[in-house]
Design a protein around this motif. Sequence first.
Motif, mmCIF file in Angstrom:
data_model
loop_
_atom_site.group_PDB
_atom_site.id
_atom_site.type_symbol
_atom_site.label_atom_id
_atom_site.label_comp_id
_atom_site.label_asym_id
_atom_site.label_seq_id
_atom_site.Cartn_x
_atom_site.Cartn_y
_atom_site.Cartn_z
ATOM 1 N N PHE A 191 -13.506 -10.494 58.532
ATOM 2 C CA PHE A 191 -13.826 -11.771 57.887
ATOM 3 C C PHE A 191 -15.137 -11.655 57.116
ATOM 4 N N GLU A 192 -16.140 -11.098 57.743
ATOM 5 C CA GLU A 192 -17.454 -10.946 57.116
ATOM 6 C C GLU A 192 -17.361 -10.096 55.854
ATOM 7 N N GLU A 193 -16.624 -9.018 55.936
ATOM 8 C CA GLU A 193 -16.468 -8.132 54.781
ATOM 9 C C GLU A 193 -15.810 -8.860 53.611
ATOM 10 N N ARG A 194 -14.768 -9.646 53.910
ATOM 11 C CA ARG A 194 -14.064 -10.383 52.852
ATOM 12 C C ARG A 194 -14.959 -11.461 52.250
ATOM 13 N N MET A 195 -15.705 -12.154 53.071
ATOM 14 C CA MET A 195 -16.609 -13.205 52.584
ATOM 15 C C MET A 195 -17.677 -12.624 51.663
ATOM 16 N N LEU A 196 -18.273 -11.550 52.080
ATOM 17 C CA LEU A 196 -19.314 -10.912 51.255
ATOM 18 C C LEU A 196 -18.733 -10.420 49.939
ATOM 19 N N GLN A 197 -17.532 -9.908 50.004
ATOM 20 C CA GLN A 197 -16.857 -9.415 48.805
ATOM 21 C C GLN A 197 -16.632 -10.553 47.804
ATOM 22 N N ILE A 198 -16.130 -11.678 48.301
ATOM 23 C CA ILE A 198 -15.853 -12.819 47.422
ATOM 24 C C ILE A 198 -17.138 -13.387 46.830
ATOM 25 N N LEU A 199 -18.158 -13.528 47.655
ATOM 26 C CA LEU A 199 -19.426 -14.082 47.179
ATOM 27 C C LEU A 199 -20.098 -13.202 46.133
ATOM 28 N N SER A 200 -19.862 -11.915 46.202
ATOM 29 C CA SER A 200 -20.504 -10.988 45.259
ATOM 30 C C SER A 200 -19.770 -10.900 43.926
ATOM 31 N N MET A 201 -18.567 -11.438 43.860
ATOM 32 C CA MET A 201 -17.728 -11.311 42.658
ATOM 33 C C MET A 201 -17.985 -12.419 41.652
ATOM 34 N N SER A 202 -17.735 -12.105 40.399
ATOM 35 C CA SER A 202 -17.652 -13.155 39.383
ATOM 36 C C SER A 202 -16.306 -13.854 39.563
ATOM 37 N N LYS A 203 -16.170 -15.026 38.992
ATOM 38 C CA LYS A 203 -14.895 -15.737 39.108
ATOM 39 C C LYS A 203 -13.763 -14.977 38.412
ATOM 40 N N ASP A 204 -14.066 -14.340 37.291
ATOM 41 C CA ASP A 204 -13.044 -13.568 36.593
ATOM 42 C C ASP A 204 -12.527 -12.432 37.471
ATOM 43 N N GLU A 205 -13.445 -11.734 38.125
ATOM 44 C CA GLU A 205 -13.032 -10.632 38.998
ATOM 45 C C GLU A 205 -12.242 -11.164 40.189
ATOM 46 N N TYR A 206 -12.697 -12.283 40.758
ATOM 47 C CA TYR A 206 -12.000 -12.892 41.898
ATOM 48 C C TYR A 206 -10.556 -13.223 41.529
ATOM 49 N N PHE A 207 -10.365 -13.926 40.408
ATOM 50 C CA PHE A 207 -9.012 -14.350 40.048
ATOM 51 C C PHE A 207 -8.125 -13.196 39.597
ATOM 52 N N SER A 208 -8.726 -12.098 39.213
ATOM 53 C CA SER A 208 -7.927 -10.906 38.885
ATOM 54 C C SER A 208 -7.309 -10.309 40.143
ATOM 55 N N LYS A 209 -7.845 -10.680 41.307
ATOM 56 C CA LYS A 209 -7.340 -10.168 42.580
ATOM 57 C C LYS A 209 -6.542 -11.214 43.359
ATOM 58 N N VAL A 210 -6.239 -12.327 42.713
ATOM 59 C CA VAL A 210 -5.349 -13.350 43.280
ATOM 60 C C VAL A 210 -3.972 -13.126 42.668
ATOM 61 N N GLU A 211 -2.938 -13.059 43.503
ATOM 62 C CA GLU A 211 -1.630 -12.606 43.032
ATOM 63 C C GLU A 211 -0.875 -13.619 42.173
ATOM 64 N N LYS A 212 -1.266 -14.875 42.198
ATOM 65 C CA LYS A 212 -0.612 -15.899 41.379
ATOM 66 C C LYS A 212 -1.633 -16.532 40.447
ATOM 67 N N ASP A 213 -1.124 -17.190 39.404
ATOM 68 C CA ASP A 213 -1.996 -17.957 38.522
ATOM 69 C C ASP A 213 -2.732 -19.016 39.328
#
Length: 404
Positions: free
Chosen positions: A349-371
Amino acid sequence: MRRFILFIKLVLRAKFIFKNPQKYEVVVFDDESMVDFKNFIHHYNFFTLQSRPQRINKIYFSFKILKFFIKNYNGNIMLAYFVSLLEIIGPKVVLTNIDNSLKFFELAKTLEKKMIFVAIQNAARYDLKIYKQWHKKKMLKTDMTKNFYIPNFFCFGQLEIDDYRQREIKVKNFFKVGSLRLANGLNQIKKEKINTEKIDYDVCLLSEASRNYDKIFGETYTEKGAADLAKYTIKFCIKNEKKFIFAQKRDQVLAPEANKKELNFYKKYLSDEEYNYLIKNSWVKKNNMNASYIAMLRSKMSVGYVSTMLRENLALGGKSLNCNLTKTDLWEFPIKGICNIENCSFEEFEERMLQILSMSKDEYFSKVEKDKCYAVEFDEKNSTIDIIKEKIDYFLNNKNLQIN
Protein backbone atom coordinates in the motif's frame (compact mmCIF):
# COMPACT_ATOMS: atom_id res chain seq x y z
CA MET A 1 -48.38 -10.51 7.05
CA ARG A 2 -45.43 -8.16 7.65
CA ARG A 3 -46.54 -5.90 4.80
CA PHE A 4 -50.08 -5.87 6.18
CA ILE A 5 -48.85 -4.86 9.66
CA LEU A 6 -46.73 -2.06 8.18
CA PHE A 7 -49.73 -0.86 6.21
CA ILE A 8 -51.92 -0.78 9.35
CA LYS A 9 -49.26 1.24 11.21
CA LEU A 10 -49.11 3.63 8.27
CA VAL A 11 -52.90 4.07 8.20
CA LEU A 12 -52.96 4.84 11.92
CA ARG A 13 -50.14 7.41 11.64
CA ALA A 14 -50.83 9.25 8.38
CA LYS A 15 -53.26 12.08 7.68
CA PHE A 16 -56.11 11.24 5.27
CA ILE A 17 -56.83 13.56 2.34
CA PHE A 18 -60.39 12.89 1.21
CA LYS A 19 -60.03 13.96 -2.38
CA ASN A 20 -58.13 13.06 -5.53
CA PRO A 21 -54.66 14.50 -6.12
CA GLN A 22 -54.44 17.08 -8.91
CA LYS A 23 -52.99 16.49 -12.36
CA TYR A 24 -49.21 16.95 -12.73
CA GLU A 25 -46.84 16.58 -15.67
CA VAL A 26 -44.06 15.05 -13.56
CA VAL A 27 -44.17 12.77 -10.54
CA VAL A 28 -41.07 12.39 -8.37
CA PHE A 29 -41.12 8.88 -6.97
CA ASP A 30 -39.69 8.72 -3.43
CA ASP A 31 -39.34 12.05 -1.64
CA GLU A 32 -35.68 11.33 -0.83
CA SER A 33 -35.02 12.10 -4.50
CA MET A 34 -35.86 15.74 -3.88
CA VAL A 35 -32.48 16.49 -2.30
CA ASP A 36 -30.70 15.71 -5.56
CA PHE A 37 -33.38 17.19 -7.81
CA LYS A 38 -33.32 20.65 -6.20
CA ASN A 39 -31.51 22.36 -9.10
CA PHE A 40 -34.00 21.50 -11.85
CA ILE A 41 -37.26 20.01 -10.57
CA HIS A 42 -38.99 23.33 -9.79
CA HIS A 43 -38.92 24.09 -13.50
CA TYR A 44 -41.79 21.58 -13.78
CA ASN A 45 -45.32 21.14 -12.49
CA PHE A 46 -44.51 18.18 -10.24
CA PHE A 47 -45.95 16.00 -7.50
CA THR A 48 -43.82 14.19 -4.91
CA LEU A 49 -44.94 10.63 -4.26
CA GLN A 50 -43.73 9.43 -0.87
CA SER A 51 -42.98 5.72 -1.26
CA ARG A 52 -41.37 4.59 2.00
CA PRO A 53 -43.95 3.56 4.63
CA GLN A 54 -42.00 5.28 7.42
CA ARG A 55 -42.01 8.58 5.50
CA ILE A 56 -45.58 8.63 4.17
CA ASN A 57 -47.47 11.29 6.16
CA LYS A 58 -50.65 11.57 4.09
CA ILE A 59 -52.93 9.13 2.30
CA TYR A 60 -55.31 10.16 -0.49
CA PHE A 61 -58.72 8.53 -0.32
CA SER A 62 -61.76 8.99 -2.53
CA PHE A 63 -64.37 6.91 -4.33
CA LYS A 64 -62.29 7.11 -7.52
CA ILE A 65 -59.11 5.99 -5.75
CA LEU A 66 -61.02 3.11 -4.15
CA LYS A 67 -62.41 2.10 -7.54
CA PHE A 68 -58.92 2.15 -9.10
CA PHE A 69 -57.45 0.35 -6.09
CA ILE A 70 -59.90 -2.56 -6.42
CA LYS A 71 -59.11 -2.77 -10.13
CA ASN A 72 -55.33 -2.78 -9.52
CA TYR A 73 -55.11 -4.95 -6.41
CA ASN A 74 -53.30 -8.23 -6.94
CA GLY A 75 -52.16 -8.99 -3.41
CA ASN A 76 -49.82 -6.01 -2.96
CA ILE A 77 -51.56 -3.17 -1.11
CA MET A 78 -48.89 -0.50 -1.60
CA LEU A 79 -48.40 -1.26 -5.29
CA ALA A 80 -52.15 -1.04 -5.94
CA TYR A 81 -52.30 2.29 -4.10
CA PHE A 82 -49.33 3.79 -5.98
CA VAL A 83 -50.63 2.58 -9.36
CA SER A 84 -54.05 4.07 -8.60
CA LEU A 85 -52.55 7.44 -7.61
CA LEU A 86 -50.41 7.60 -10.73
CA GLU A 87 -53.34 6.75 -12.99
CA ILE A 88 -55.35 9.60 -11.44
CA ILE A 89 -52.49 12.13 -11.45
CA GLY A 90 -51.72 11.19 -15.06
CA PRO A 91 -48.10 12.38 -15.38
CA LYS A 92 -46.17 12.04 -18.61
CA VAL A 93 -42.93 11.40 -16.70
CA VAL A 94 -42.29 9.48 -13.47
CA LEU A 95 -38.84 10.31 -12.18
CA THR A 96 -36.66 8.88 -9.41
CA ASN A 97 -33.03 8.78 -8.39
CA ILE A 98 -33.59 5.68 -6.29
CA ASP A 99 -32.42 3.67 -9.27
CA ASN A 100 -32.37 0.39 -7.34
CA SER A 101 -35.95 0.68 -6.03
CA LEU A 102 -37.90 -2.55 -6.46
CA LYS A 103 -41.16 -0.58 -6.04
CA PHE A 104 -40.18 1.67 -8.93
CA PHE A 105 -39.46 -1.38 -11.11
CA GLU A 106 -42.91 -2.82 -10.34
CA LEU A 107 -44.62 0.47 -11.21
CA ALA A 108 -42.67 0.75 -14.45
CA LYS A 109 -43.71 -2.76 -15.51
CA THR A 110 -47.35 -1.98 -14.71
CA LEU A 111 -47.70 1.50 -16.20
CA GLU A 112 -44.99 1.94 -18.85
CA LYS A 113 -47.58 2.05 -21.65
CA LYS A 114 -49.25 5.06 -20.02
CA MET A 115 -46.27 7.16 -18.82
CA ILE A 116 -42.50 7.47 -19.17
CA PHE A 117 -40.41 6.07 -16.32
CA VAL A 118 -36.93 7.50 -15.75
CA ALA A 119 -34.41 6.37 -13.14
CA ILE A 120 -31.38 8.57 -12.47
CA GLN A 121 -28.39 6.74 -11.03
CA ASN A 122 -27.30 8.09 -7.65
CA ALA A 123 -24.48 5.76 -6.58
CA ALA A 124 -22.06 3.07 -7.73
CA ARG A 125 -24.24 0.01 -8.20
CA TYR A 126 -22.74 -2.91 -6.30
CA ASP A 127 -26.29 -4.19 -5.77
CA LEU A 128 -26.14 -6.53 -8.74
CA LYS A 129 -23.37 -8.63 -7.17
CA ILE A 130 -24.83 -8.33 -3.69
CA TYR A 131 -28.27 -9.64 -4.67
CA LYS A 132 -26.69 -12.60 -6.45
CA GLN A 133 -24.57 -13.35 -3.38
CA TRP A 134 -27.59 -13.20 -1.08
CA HIS A 135 -29.37 -15.65 -3.39
CA LYS A 136 -26.32 -17.93 -3.64
CA LYS A 137 -25.95 -18.01 0.17
CA LYS A 138 -29.71 -18.60 0.54
CA MET A 139 -30.14 -15.28 2.34
CA LEU A 140 -32.80 -14.54 -0.31
CA LYS A 141 -35.12 -17.07 -1.92
CA THR A 142 -34.84 -15.46 -5.34
CA ASP A 143 -32.25 -13.56 -7.37
CA MET A 144 -33.63 -10.03 -7.07
CA THR A 145 -31.70 -8.82 -10.12
CA LYS A 146 -34.34 -10.64 -12.15
CA ASN A 147 -36.83 -8.03 -10.88
CA PHE A 148 -34.80 -5.04 -12.09
CA TYR A 149 -36.60 -3.15 -14.84
CA ILE A 150 -35.78 0.38 -16.00
CA PRO A 151 -37.42 1.75 -19.16
CA ASN A 152 -35.09 4.81 -19.25
CA PHE A 153 -31.87 4.78 -17.25
CA PHE A 154 -29.93 8.05 -16.85
CA CYS A 155 -26.70 6.39 -15.82
CA PHE A 156 -23.23 7.59 -14.83
CA GLY A 157 -21.43 6.32 -17.92
CA GLN A 158 -20.41 3.48 -20.18
CA LEU A 159 -19.50 1.24 -17.24
CA GLU A 160 -23.15 0.80 -16.24
CA ILE A 161 -24.17 0.05 -19.82
CA ASP A 162 -21.50 -2.66 -20.12
CA ASP A 163 -22.23 -4.08 -16.67
CA TYR A 164 -26.02 -4.16 -16.95
CA ARG A 165 -25.90 -5.72 -20.41
CA GLN A 166 -23.37 -8.34 -19.31
CA ARG A 167 -25.59 -9.30 -16.37
CA GLU A 168 -28.71 -9.21 -18.57
CA ILE A 169 -30.44 -6.59 -16.43
CA LYS A 170 -33.61 -5.34 -18.10
CA VAL A 171 -33.02 -1.76 -19.24
CA LYS A 172 -34.71 -0.50 -22.41
CA ASN A 173 -32.83 2.77 -22.96
CA PHE A 174 -29.53 4.00 -21.55
CA PHE A 175 -28.55 7.68 -21.41
CA LYS A 176 -25.05 8.58 -20.18
CA VAL A 177 -25.53 11.75 -18.13
CA GLY A 178 -22.81 11.66 -15.45
CA SER A 179 -23.32 12.08 -11.72
CA LEU A 180 -26.13 14.43 -10.67
CA ARG A 181 -24.85 14.55 -7.10
CA LEU A 182 -21.40 15.62 -8.31
CA ALA A 183 -22.96 18.25 -10.58
CA ASN A 184 -25.01 19.62 -7.66
CA GLY A 185 -21.89 19.77 -5.51
CA LEU A 186 -19.83 21.59 -8.13
CA ASN A 187 -22.72 23.96 -8.80
CA GLN A 188 -22.99 24.91 -5.11
CA ILE A 189 -19.22 25.23 -4.72
CA LYS A 190 -19.22 27.63 -7.66
CA LYS A 191 -22.13 29.66 -6.23
CA GLU A 192 -20.38 29.99 -2.89
CA LYS A 193 -17.13 30.94 -4.66
CA ILE A 194 -15.15 28.28 -2.81
CA ASN A 195 -11.59 27.98 -4.07
CA THR A 196 -10.90 24.36 -4.99
CA GLU A 197 -7.78 25.10 -7.02
CA LYS A 198 -5.72 25.40 -3.85
CA ILE A 199 -4.31 22.03 -2.76
CA ASP A 200 -4.15 21.82 1.04
CA TYR A 201 -3.72 18.07 1.56
CA ASP A 202 -1.77 15.16 0.16
CA VAL A 203 -4.27 12.42 0.97
CA CYS A 204 -8.06 12.48 1.41
CA LEU A 205 -9.49 9.36 3.07
CA LEU A 206 -13.14 8.90 2.10
CA SER A 207 -15.20 7.56 4.99
CA GLU A 208 -16.14 3.91 4.50
CA ALA A 209 -17.79 3.08 7.82
CA SER A 210 -19.01 -0.47 7.16
CA ARG A 211 -21.34 -0.92 10.12
CA ASN A 212 -22.78 -4.47 10.35
CA TYR A 213 -21.57 -5.20 6.82
CA ASP A 214 -20.35 -8.70 7.77
CA LYS A 215 -23.82 -9.71 8.90
CA ILE A 216 -25.65 -7.86 6.12
CA PHE A 217 -23.58 -9.26 3.27
CA GLY A 218 -22.74 -12.67 4.67
CA GLU A 219 -19.01 -11.96 4.82
CA THR A 220 -16.40 -12.27 7.57
CA TYR A 221 -13.86 -9.54 6.84
CA THR A 222 -15.71 -6.57 5.39
CA GLU A 223 -15.73 -4.45 8.55
CA LYS A 224 -12.14 -5.32 9.43
CA GLY A 225 -11.06 -4.59 5.86
CA ALA A 226 -12.70 -1.15 5.90
CA ALA A 227 -11.04 -0.36 9.23
CA ASP A 228 -7.67 -1.63 8.01
CA LEU A 229 -7.81 0.82 5.12
CA ALA A 230 -8.16 3.67 7.61
CA LYS A 231 -5.27 2.24 9.65
CA TYR A 232 -3.07 1.91 6.56
CA THR A 233 -3.81 5.47 5.44
CA ILE A 234 -3.21 7.00 8.87
CA LYS A 235 0.04 5.05 9.31
CA PHE A 236 1.19 6.05 5.82
CA CYS A 237 0.56 9.76 6.37
CA ILE A 238 2.23 9.84 9.78
CA LYS A 239 5.25 7.82 8.66
CA ASN A 240 5.77 9.79 5.43
CA GLU A 241 4.78 13.18 6.86
CA LYS A 242 1.92 13.68 4.44
CA LYS A 243 -0.93 16.12 5.01
CA PHE A 244 -4.03 14.07 5.75
CA ILE A 245 -7.75 14.88 5.66
CA PHE A 246 -10.64 12.57 6.56
CA ALA A 247 -13.88 13.28 4.67
CA GLN A 248 -16.78 12.28 6.90
CA LYS A 249 -19.79 10.88 5.05
CA ARG A 250 -22.68 11.85 7.33
CA ASP A 251 -23.58 15.40 8.28
CA GLN A 252 -23.45 16.27 11.99
CA VAL A 253 -26.42 18.66 11.66
CA LEU A 254 -28.58 16.98 9.00
CA ALA A 255 -27.96 13.39 10.14
CA PRO A 256 -26.56 13.48 13.69
CA GLU A 257 -27.41 9.86 14.59
CA ALA A 258 -25.92 8.50 11.37
CA ASN A 259 -22.82 10.62 11.91
CA LYS A 260 -22.47 9.27 15.45
CA LYS A 261 -22.72 5.67 14.20
CA GLU A 262 -20.17 6.42 11.49
CA LEU A 263 -17.62 7.71 13.98
CA ASN A 264 -18.38 4.91 16.44
CA PHE A 265 -17.38 2.42 13.76
CA TYR A 266 -13.90 3.93 13.60
CA LYS A 267 -13.72 4.27 17.37
CA LYS A 268 -14.40 0.53 17.65
CA TYR A 269 -11.62 -0.56 15.32
CA LEU A 270 -8.91 2.11 15.62
CA SER A 271 -6.52 2.60 18.52
CA ASP A 272 -7.00 5.72 20.63
CA GLU A 273 -4.02 7.32 18.90
CA GLU A 274 -5.35 6.49 15.43
CA TYR A 275 -8.88 7.66 16.25
CA ASN A 276 -7.69 10.94 17.74
CA TYR A 277 -5.58 11.56 14.63
CA LEU A 278 -8.60 10.80 12.41
CA ILE A 279 -10.88 13.21 14.29
CA LYS A 280 -8.24 15.93 14.57
CA ASN A 281 -7.79 15.82 10.77
CA SER A 282 -11.45 15.53 9.78
CA TRP A 283 -13.37 17.68 7.34
CA VAL A 284 -16.59 17.78 9.34
CA LYS A 285 -19.93 18.10 7.60
CA LYS A 286 -22.07 20.70 9.35
CA ASN A 287 -25.14 21.53 7.29
CA ASN A 288 -22.98 21.29 4.15
CA MET A 289 -23.75 18.51 1.68
CA ASN A 290 -20.68 19.37 -0.39
CA ALA A 291 -18.00 19.17 2.32
CA SER A 292 -16.67 15.82 1.11
CA TYR A 293 -16.27 17.15 -2.43
CA ILE A 294 -14.34 20.16 -1.15
CA ALA A 295 -11.98 17.90 0.81
CA MET A 296 -11.51 15.68 -2.23
CA LEU A 297 -10.85 18.56 -4.61
CA ARG A 298 -8.30 20.13 -2.28
CA SER A 299 -6.28 16.91 -2.03
CA LYS A 300 -3.59 15.49 -4.30
CA MET A 301 -5.27 12.08 -4.18
CA SER A 302 -8.26 10.30 -2.63
CA VAL A 303 -8.39 6.84 -1.06
CA GLY A 304 -11.35 4.53 -0.42
CA TYR A 305 -12.73 1.14 -1.37
CA VAL A 306 -16.41 1.51 -2.26
CA SER A 307 -17.22 5.23 -2.43
CA THR A 308 -18.75 6.60 -5.63
CA MET A 309 -16.48 9.61 -5.13
CA LEU A 310 -13.47 7.56 -6.27
CA ARG A 311 -15.07 7.29 -9.71
CA GLU A 312 -16.21 10.92 -9.69
CA ASN A 313 -12.69 12.05 -8.79
CA LEU A 314 -11.26 10.16 -11.77
CA ALA A 315 -13.82 11.80 -14.06
CA LEU A 316 -12.70 15.22 -12.80
CA GLY A 317 -9.09 14.33 -13.61
CA GLY A 318 -8.11 13.63 -10.01
CA LYS A 319 -5.98 10.78 -8.71
CA SER A 320 -7.85 8.02 -6.85
CA LEU A 321 -6.74 4.78 -5.23
CA ASN A 322 -9.32 2.09 -4.63
CA CYS A 323 -7.89 -0.20 -1.97
CA ASN A 324 -10.10 -3.22 -1.25
CA LEU A 325 -8.90 -5.06 1.87
CA THR A 326 -12.20 -6.88 2.49
CA LYS A 327 -11.15 -10.25 0.98
CA THR A 328 -14.26 -10.34 -1.20
CA ASP A 329 -14.90 -9.32 -4.79
CA LEU A 330 -18.31 -7.82 -3.91
CA TRP A 331 -16.68 -4.39 -4.06
CA GLU A 332 -14.25 -5.10 -6.87
CA PHE A 333 -13.30 -1.83 -8.54
CA PRO A 334 -14.35 -1.85 -12.20
CA ILE A 335 -11.22 -0.04 -13.43
CA LYS A 336 -7.84 -1.73 -13.27
CA GLY A 337 -4.38 -0.25 -13.29
CA ILE A 338 -2.55 2.01 -10.89
CA CYS A 339 -5.86 3.23 -9.42
CA ASN A 340 -6.66 -0.17 -7.91
CA ILE A 341 -5.02 -2.50 -5.37
CA GLU A 342 -6.52 -5.43 -3.46
CA ASN A 343 -5.79 -7.33 -0.24
CA CYS A 344 -2.30 -5.88 0.00
CA SER A 345 0.17 -5.57 2.85
CA PHE A 346 0.91 -2.16 4.34
CA GLU A 347 4.28 -2.16 2.52
CA GLU A 348 2.54 -2.71 -0.84
CA PHE A 349 0.00 0.00 0.00
CA GLU A 350 2.76 2.43 0.96
CA GLU A 351 4.66 1.76 -2.24
CA ARG A 352 1.57 2.39 -4.38
CA MET A 353 0.67 5.58 -2.51
CA LEU A 354 4.16 7.02 -2.88
CA GLN A 355 4.16 6.09 -6.55
CA ILE A 356 0.86 7.88 -7.21
CA LEU A 357 1.83 10.98 -5.24
CA SER A 358 5.10 11.29 -7.15
CA MET A 359 3.43 11.12 -10.58
CA SER A 360 2.05 13.86 -12.76
CA LYS A 361 -1.61 13.45 -13.63
CA ASP A 362 -0.72 12.63 -17.24
CA GLU A 363 1.57 9.82 -16.12
CA TYR A 364 -1.04 8.56 -13.63
CA PHE A 365 -3.82 8.37 -16.23
CA SER A 366 -1.51 6.66 -18.71
CA LYS A 367 -1.44 3.78 -16.20
CA VAL A 368 -5.22 3.62 -15.73
CA GLU A 369 -6.68 0.95 -18.02
CA LYS A 370 -9.88 2.83 -18.94
CA ASP A 371 -10.64 6.39 -19.98
CA LYS A 372 -11.06 8.64 -16.95
CA CYS A 373 -14.73 9.15 -17.85
CA TYR A 374 -15.51 5.46 -18.39
CA ALA A 375 -17.29 5.11 -15.03
CA VAL A 376 -18.67 8.68 -14.81
CA GLU A 377 -19.23 10.98 -17.76
CA PHE A 378 -18.10 14.54 -17.17
CA ASP A 379 -18.13 17.59 -19.43
CA GLU A 380 -17.06 20.84 -17.81
CA LYS A 381 -19.05 22.83 -20.39
CA ASN A 382 -22.26 20.79 -20.14
CA SER A 383 -23.50 20.09 -16.61
CA THR A 384 -25.36 16.89 -15.76
CA ILE A 385 -28.11 19.13 -14.38
CA ASP A 386 -28.65 20.70 -17.81
CA ILE A 387 -28.38 17.36 -19.63
CA ILE A 388 -31.10 15.83 -17.46
CA LYS A 389 -33.35 18.85 -17.82
CA GLU A 390 -32.98 18.80 -21.60
CA LYS A 391 -33.96 15.14 -21.76
CA ILE A 392 -36.97 15.58 -19.49
CA ASP A 393 -38.07 18.58 -21.58
CA TYR A 394 -37.83 16.38 -24.66
CA PHE A 395 -40.00 13.69 -23.07
CA LEU A 396 -42.58 16.28 -22.03
CA ASN A 397 -42.71 18.37 -25.19
CA ASN A 398 -42.46 15.79 -27.94
CA LYS A 399 -46.11 15.03 -28.67
CA ASN A 400 -45.22 12.24 -31.08
CA LEU A 401 -42.93 10.46 -28.60
CA GLN A 402 -43.74 6.78 -28.51
CA ILE A 403 -43.88 5.21 -25.06
CA ASN A 404 -42.33 1.74 -25.31
